[in-house]
Design a protein around this motif. Structure first.
Motif, mmCIF file in Angstrom:
data_model
loop_
_atom_site.group_PDB
_atom_site.id
_atom_site.type_symbol
_atom_site.label_atom_id
_atom_site.label_comp_id
_atom_site.label_asym_id
_atom_site.label_seq_id
_atom_site.Cartn_x
_atom_site.Cartn_y
_atom_site.Cartn_z
ATOM 1 N N SER A 104 -29.754 35.851 -4.247
ATOM 2 C CA SER A 104 -29.342 35.942 -5.652
ATOM 3 C C SER A 104 -30.570 35.978 -6.564
ATOM 4 N N VAL A 105 -30.506 36.791 -7.606
ATOM 5 C CA VAL A 105 -31.628 36.914 -8.534
ATOM 6 C C VAL A 105 -31.536 35.789 -9.568
ATOM 7 N N ALA A 106 -32.259 34.694 -9.296
ATOM 8 C CA ALA A 106 -32.258 33.549 -10.203
ATOM 9 C C ALA A 106 -33.581 33.412 -10.940
ATOM 10 N N TYR A 107 -34.583 34.214 -10.520
ATOM 11 C CA TYR A 107 -35.919 34.137 -11.137
ATOM 12 C C TYR A 107 -36.451 35.552 -11.298
ATOM 13 N N THR A 108 -37.018 35.856 -12.481
ATOM 14 C CA THR A 108 -37.713 37.120 -12.710
ATOM 15 C C THR A 108 -39.018 36.834 -13.443
ATOM 16 N N ASN A 109 -39.950 37.811 -13.402
ATOM 17 C CA ASN A 109 -41.280 37.585 -13.961
ATOM 18 C C ASN A 109 -41.842 38.884 -14.552
ATOM 19 N N PHE A 110 -41.015 39.573 -15.348
ATOM 20 C CA PHE A 110 -41.393 40.875 -15.877
ATOM 21 C C PHE A 110 -42.453 40.770 -16.978
ATOM 22 N N GLU A 111 -43.327 41.788 -16.992
ATOM 23 C CA GLU A 111 -44.275 41.958 -18.093
ATOM 24 C C GLU A 111 -43.492 42.261 -19.378
ATOM 25 N N ALA A 112 -44.118 42.033 -20.533
ATOM 26 C CA ALA A 112 -43.513 42.407 -21.803
ATOM 27 C C ALA A 112 -43.256 43.917 -21.817
ATOM 28 N N GLY A 113 -42.082 44.315 -22.242
ATOM 29 C CA GLY A 113 -41.725 45.733 -22.270
ATOM 30 C C GLY A 113 -41.042 46.215 -21.013
ATOM 31 N N PHE A 114 -40.876 45.325 -20.052
ATOM 32 C CA PHE A 114 -40.214 45.686 -18.798
ATOM 33 C C PHE A 114 -39.053 44.711 -18.550
ATOM 34 N N PRO A 115 -38.014 45.151 -17.833
ATOM 35 C CA PRO A 115 -37.872 46.461 -17.194
ATOM 36 C C PRO A 115 -37.621 47.580 -18.193
ATOM 37 N N ASN A 116 -38.102 48.781 -17.833
ATOM 38 C CA ASN A 116 -37.821 49.970 -18.643
ATOM 39 C C ASN A 116 -36.697 50.752 -17.960
ATOM 40 N N THR A 117 -36.706 52.054 -18.065
ATOM 41 C CA THR A 117 -35.624 52.836 -17.454
ATOM 42 C C THR A 117 -35.825 53.076 -15.966
ATOM 43 N N LYS A 118 -36.973 52.673 -15.407
ATOM 44 C CA LYS A 118 -37.220 52.822 -13.971
ATOM 45 C C LYS A 118 -36.552 51.675 -13.220
ATOM 46 N N ASP A 119 -36.367 51.844 -11.923
ATOM 47 C CA ASP A 119 -35.478 50.935 -11.190
ATOM 48 C C ASP A 119 -36.112 50.161 -10.036
ATOM 49 N N TYR A 120 -37.411 50.353 -9.785
ATOM 50 C CA TYR A 120 -38.027 49.744 -8.610
ATOM 51 C C TYR A 120 -39.209 48.884 -9.048
ATOM 52 N N VAL A 121 -39.287 47.671 -8.515
ATOM 53 C CA VAL A 121 -40.177 46.650 -9.080
ATOM 54 C C VAL A 121 -41.444 46.483 -8.239
ATOM 55 N N ALA A 122 -42.574 46.414 -8.943
ATOM 56 C CA ALA A 122 -43.866 46.127 -8.320
ATOM 57 C C ALA A 122 -44.504 44.941 -9.042
ATOM 58 N N GLU A 123 -45.285 44.168 -8.289
ATOM 59 C CA GLU A 123 -45.980 43.017 -8.868
ATOM 60 C C GLU A 123 -47.438 43.360 -9.115
ATOM 61 N N ASN A 124 -47.981 42.846 -10.217
ATOM 62 C CA ASN A 124 -49.365 43.091 -10.597
ATOM 63 C C ASN A 124 -50.280 42.101 -9.864
ATOM 64 N N VAL A 125 -51.307 42.622 -9.195
ATOM 65 C CA VAL A 125 -52.245 41.760 -8.474
ATOM 66 C C VAL A 125 -52.996 40.847 -9.440
ATOM 67 N N ARG A 126 -53.270 41.324 -10.632
ATOM 68 C CA ARG A 126 -54.103 40.581 -11.583
ATOM 69 C C ARG A 126 -53.429 39.321 -12.109
ATOM 70 N N ASN A 127 -52.112 39.401 -12.397
ATOM 71 C CA ASN A 127 -51.471 38.247 -13.051
ATOM 72 C C ASN A 127 -50.117 37.845 -12.462
ATOM 73 N N GLY A 128 -49.670 38.544 -11.428
ATOM 74 C CA GLY A 128 -48.405 38.185 -10.807
ATOM 75 C C GLY A 128 -47.176 38.634 -11.566
ATOM 76 N N ARG A 129 -47.342 39.338 -12.699
ATOM 77 C CA ARG A 129 -46.188 39.809 -13.482
ATOM 78 C C ARG A 129 -45.654 41.120 -12.905
ATOM 79 N N TRP A 130 -44.408 41.465 -13.275
ATOM 80 C CA TRP A 130 -43.719 42.597 -12.667
ATOM 81 C C TRP A 130 -43.539 43.748 -13.637
ATOM 82 N N GLN A 131 -43.532 44.953 -13.067
ATOM 83 C CA GLN A 131 -43.220 46.167 -13.803
ATOM 84 C C GLN A 131 -42.241 47.007 -12.995
#
Length: 346
Positions: A104-131
């Motif tokens: 179950s999705v109980a935790y998310t960590n998106f960057e500001a401005g995300f999620p956008n219209t794209k549908d597949y999530v990647a994590e940033n090596v620099r800060n652990g945030r998602w796009q």
């Protein structure tokens, strides 16, 4: 506060002593083992790669796990920039996200401005945030699994490709002379007949491709599941299982001694898979402790040509692989849905 968080994180990671991940290079945190894959794939291919091992694309269910994966990725992928795929996606824009393993999705960590219209999530090596990204983007990725759960490897689909041999040579035999003796009364007549030389065409086995410079024929086979082949001792030399696949066709795992042959492998791998999947070649590490290792060809031939990509070879990896992109990577084993390059003498 930062010190307390660090202590907590390392204490959390320290639970790995109570868990047995499948391979030494995998990392344990929370309730999962994580495998960092230094191969760039589109999202679907990364997902398929994880599934072929009985894993899932990584589930990240806490800030501690997100930060731990980002920190580890910097080391594993050799860069503090960039992103890597995790197992969060959605079927259609603006619908709910879901984890690959069904958590179950109980935790998310998106960057500001995300999620956008794209549908597949990647994590940033620099800060652990998602796009969110389009699925065709090629990124490195992380797989995860519960080491206490029993997993079953996904079935492997084998695709057979038939290639017309590039060159056919003719082997000539010595002309044969047949002498027929006819006896008549009262004279004997001797008739001599010369039979034209016979020709035997020489060609590669079905599905193999000839490379003139080496006078060898090559093919890319799908590795498949270990359970489909005879058992191999755990202490067998590296590439024993891969060579086992080749031996089924009377071949051995292939070596590479020129850029021209490496280019042929690129073509064969793309023809087989039609994507950026990897195939194992006959190069193995004989010294896991030395920085970068000591790499030797399976057949004992000279290591007079190497084509490792940036950040490779990695210390502790066992085998070398190439792809339609041409450069080589190193890893610990061949995935069931990946390939093995085999050769036979022409």
């Amino acid at each position: 506060m930062l010190m307390l968080l660090s202590v907590f994180v390392f204490g959390f990671v320290g639970l790995s002593e109570a868990a047995n991940c499948r391979y030494p290079h995998e990392k344990f945190i929370g309730t999962r083992c994580y495998s960092f894959v230094s191969k760039r794939h589109p999202y679907a291919a990364a997902e398929e790669y994880c599934h072929s091992h009985g894993y899932k694309l990584a589930t990240v269910d806490s800030a501690i796990t997100a930060n731990f994966l980002a920190s580890s990725a910097g080391t594993e992928f050799g860069s503090n920039n960039g992103q890597f795929w995790i197992g969060l996606s959605r079927k259609k824009d603006y619908t709910l996200f879901f984890w690959d393993d069904g958590t179950s999705v109980a935790y998310t960590n998106f960057e500001a401005g995300f999620p956008n219209t794209k549908d597949y999530v990647a994590e940033n090596v620099r800060n652990g945030r998602w796009q969110t990204h389009a699925q065709h983007i090629e990124l490195e990725f992380v797989c995860s699994y519960d080491p206490l759960a029993t997993t079953t490897l996904a079935p492997t689909t084998t695709v057979t490709t038939t290639r017309v041999p590039t060159t056919t040579t003719v082997k000539k035999t010595t002309p044969t002379t047949v002498t027929t003796v006819t006896t008549r009364k009262p004279t004997t007549v001797t008739t001599t007949t010369t039979i034209p030389p016979t020709t035997t065409p020489k060609a590669c086995p079905r599905g193999f491709t000839l490379f003139e410079a080496t006078q060898k024929c090559y093919i890319v086979l799908v590795y498949g599941n270990d359970s489909d082949f005879p058992d191999v001792p755990d202490d067998a030399p590296f590439l024993t299982r891969e060579n086992q696949r080749c031996a089924k066709y009377g071949a051995t795992i292939a070596t590479v001694h020129s850029s021209d042959l490496n280019d042929l492998f690129r073509s064969l791998i793309y023809d087989r898979f039609n994507d950026t999947r990897y195939a194992t070649i006959g190069l193995r590490n004989t010294d896991l402790k030395t920085l970068g290792g000591k790499w030797q060809w399976f057949d004992g031939s000279a290591t007079d040509y190497l084509n490792f990509g940036n950040m490779f070879p990695k210390t502790g990896d066992y085998i070398a692989q190439t792809s339609s992109q041409g450069f080589w990577v190193t890893y610990t084993h061949t995935a069931p849905n990946e390939g093995v390059v085999c050769s036979v003498d022409f």
